[in-house]
Design a protein around this motif. Structure first.
Motif, PDB file in Angstrom:
ATOM      1  N   CYS A  36      -0.652   4.540  -0.591  1.00  0.00           N
ATOM      2  CA  CYS A  36      -2.180   4.489  -0.097  1.00  0.00           C
ATOM      3  C   CYS A  36      -2.392   5.676   1.001  1.00  0.00           C
TER       4      CYS A  36
ATOM      5  N   LEU B 181      -5.874   0.454   4.716  1.00  0.00           N
ATOM      6  CA  LEU B 181      -4.801  -0.162   5.394  1.00  0.00           C
ATOM      7  C   LEU B 181      -5.177  -1.156   6.234  1.00  0.00           C
TER       8      LEU B 181
ATOM      9  N   LEU C 252       2.834   0.877   3.781  1.00  0.00           N
ATOM     10  CA  LEU C 252       2.777   2.195   3.263  1.00  0.00           C
ATOM     11  C   LEU C 252       4.484   2.774   3.144  1.00  0.00           C
TER      12      LEU C 252
ATOM     13  N   ALA D 281       0.917  -1.239   0.057  1.00  0.00           N
ATOM     14  CA  ALA D 281       0.205   0.010  -0.085  1.00  0.00           C
ATOM     15  C   ALA D 281       0.913   1.213  -0.027  1.00  0.00           C
TER      16      ALA D 281
ATOM     17  N   SER E  44      -0.656  -4.411   5.848  1.00  0.00           N
ATOM     18  CA  SER E  44      -0.402  -3.424   4.681  1.00  0.00           C
ATOM     19  C   SER E  44       0.824  -2.725   5.029  1.00  0.00           C
TER      20      SER E  44
END
Ligand code: T4K
Length: 370
Positions: free
Chosen positions: A161, A174, A182, A158, A180
């Motif tokens: 995201c 998330l 980042l 992600a 997930s």
């Protein structure tokens, strides 16, 4: 408008310099530079609040976070993933000694196609790693069904995201899957210079990744598992804390830029803005356009034409990861059938977008395209 400076695909947002210097003074006085210090704690707490998630672990960058996310799940065998991403996605699989198996993507959003994934699932498959490309949400429900049906783990890359939340109830994207990841790289909609984070609904998994980023240290004498050094230092964490107070305003500036492009490119034959955000709010981190046959140049010709005018658009994501020399050995025949990903990788161009890009600059870029 005449242009007097190059325009890059992105430019990072920066916090107020004086406020950052104040934070640096505190760090200088404390002499705590890293190893989960006070700024690291403040950044994690602020991120949890901002993103509306309970379990989050900040990392030194998104790639190390991807490595640790896979490690935390203790996976073996094959991971089905997308060839249409930044190389870090499958590099992280390879660094874990796992094998990426590439499935084709969906034409409407560039994300891994769950139907193609299902065709590739076999006894070696232990997980699926889709990417929410450009922050456009994957078919989350389909992956939940596949995870249940075949007892597989889902790790979402992600990286794109930050602040992607469902419109009706504000639920963060998330929170989907097992984990997930980042990225807070300088080129992202939110940055801490370099940085990343792992998020999960499962507090136990976040406890694990907290240990993994510090070599596995539970305390001075107990070391649980083969950890790595994935800690974010105090300077970056302080930078990140300051950035958080401006991120909403910065995203709303990006939105204006995005909308200006959509309007100005509306009637250009053969060019369409590639967007597919569904029920989620966008963070406007990328401005991908599809350069179709009806346009007078092909994608690469347009890329070069803009470059001649010092507009540095980028071909995210070309070449496909599955076409890289480094991946040749692990490919089997079934992996080579990726027509949609191939087509997108030859037709998409990401135009400059960032909060300080002026509407005049957008007009200039669009006029060149026209
Ligand atoms: N998964 C996905 C799906 C990702 O997209 C990424 C990263 C990752 C995982 C891994 O996360 P990290 O480990 O990076 O946290 C950039 C970024 O380096 C990379 O973070 C990003 N994806 C990828 C999509 O793009 P390049 O090679 O295009 O970056 P570069 O240096 O050419 O920068 C692009 C433009 O941005 C430059 O022309 C100028 C501007 N820029 C760049 C930097 C670094 C600045 O103005 N200031 C800067 O400090 O990879």
């Amino acid at each position: 408008m005449s242009k007097n400076k190059p325009i890059f695909v992105t430019q990072p947002d920066l916090p107020d310099l004086n406020e950052f210097v104040d934070k640096l003074s505190l760090i200088w006085n404390s002499k705590i530079l890293t190893n989960n210090g006070p700024n690291h704690k403040e950044f994690e707490d602020a991120l949890k609040k901002h993103l509306n998630v309970q379990n989050l672990s900040v990392y030194s960058n998104g790639t190390i976070a991807l490595l640790a996310a896979l490690k935390a799940l203790n996976l073996k065998g094959n991971i089905i993933t997308t060839p249409y991403s930044f190389v870090a996605t499958s590099h992280a699989i390879m660094w874990n000694g796992l094998t990426p198996v590439f499935a084709d993507v969906c034409a409407h959003n560039g994300n891994l196609n769950p139907e193609k994934v299902e065709e590739l699932i076999d006894e070696e498959t232990t997980a699926i790693m889709p990417v929410h490309v450009y922050g456009y949400p994957c078919d989350i429900d389909a992956y939940e069904r596949l995870a249940e049906k075949y007892n597989l783990k889902i790790i979402y890359d992600a990286a794109h995201c930050f602040d992607i939340k469902r419109k009706d109830d504000n639920k963060s994207i998330l929170l989907e899957g097992d984990l997930s990841v980042l990225s807070f790289h300088a080129t992202k909609a939110f940055n801490s210079i370099e940085g990343g984070a792992i998020i999960s609904r499962d507090a136990g998994l976040i406890d694990k990744v907290n240990l993994l980023k510090n070599f596995g240290f539970r305390n001075e004498v107990e070391i649980e598992g083969i950890g790595i050094n994935g800690k974010m230092n105090e300077l970056q964490a302080a930078f990140g804390v300051l950035q958080l107070s401006d991120v909403e305003e910065n995203i709303s500036k990006r939105k204006k830029v995005f909308e200006a492009y959509v309007e100005l490119l509306r009637n250009v034959e053969g060019i369409s803005v590639f967007t597919s955000i569904g029920d989620y709010c966008s963070n406007y981190s990328y401005l991908p356009i599809l350069v179709n046959e009806e346009y007078r140049l092909n994608r690469d010709e347009l890329y070069l034409y803009l470059k001649e005018h010092e507009i540095y658009a980028r071909r995210y994501f070309y070449p496909l990861i599955s076409d890289l020399e480094a991946y040749k050995e692990i490919l089997t025949n079934r992996n080579n059938i990726l027509p949609v990903a191939t087509d997108l990788s030859e037709k998409i161009l990401c135009l400059p977008i960032y909060s300080s890009l002026s509407i005049d600059e957008v007009k200039l870029i669009c006029n060149l395209i026209k």
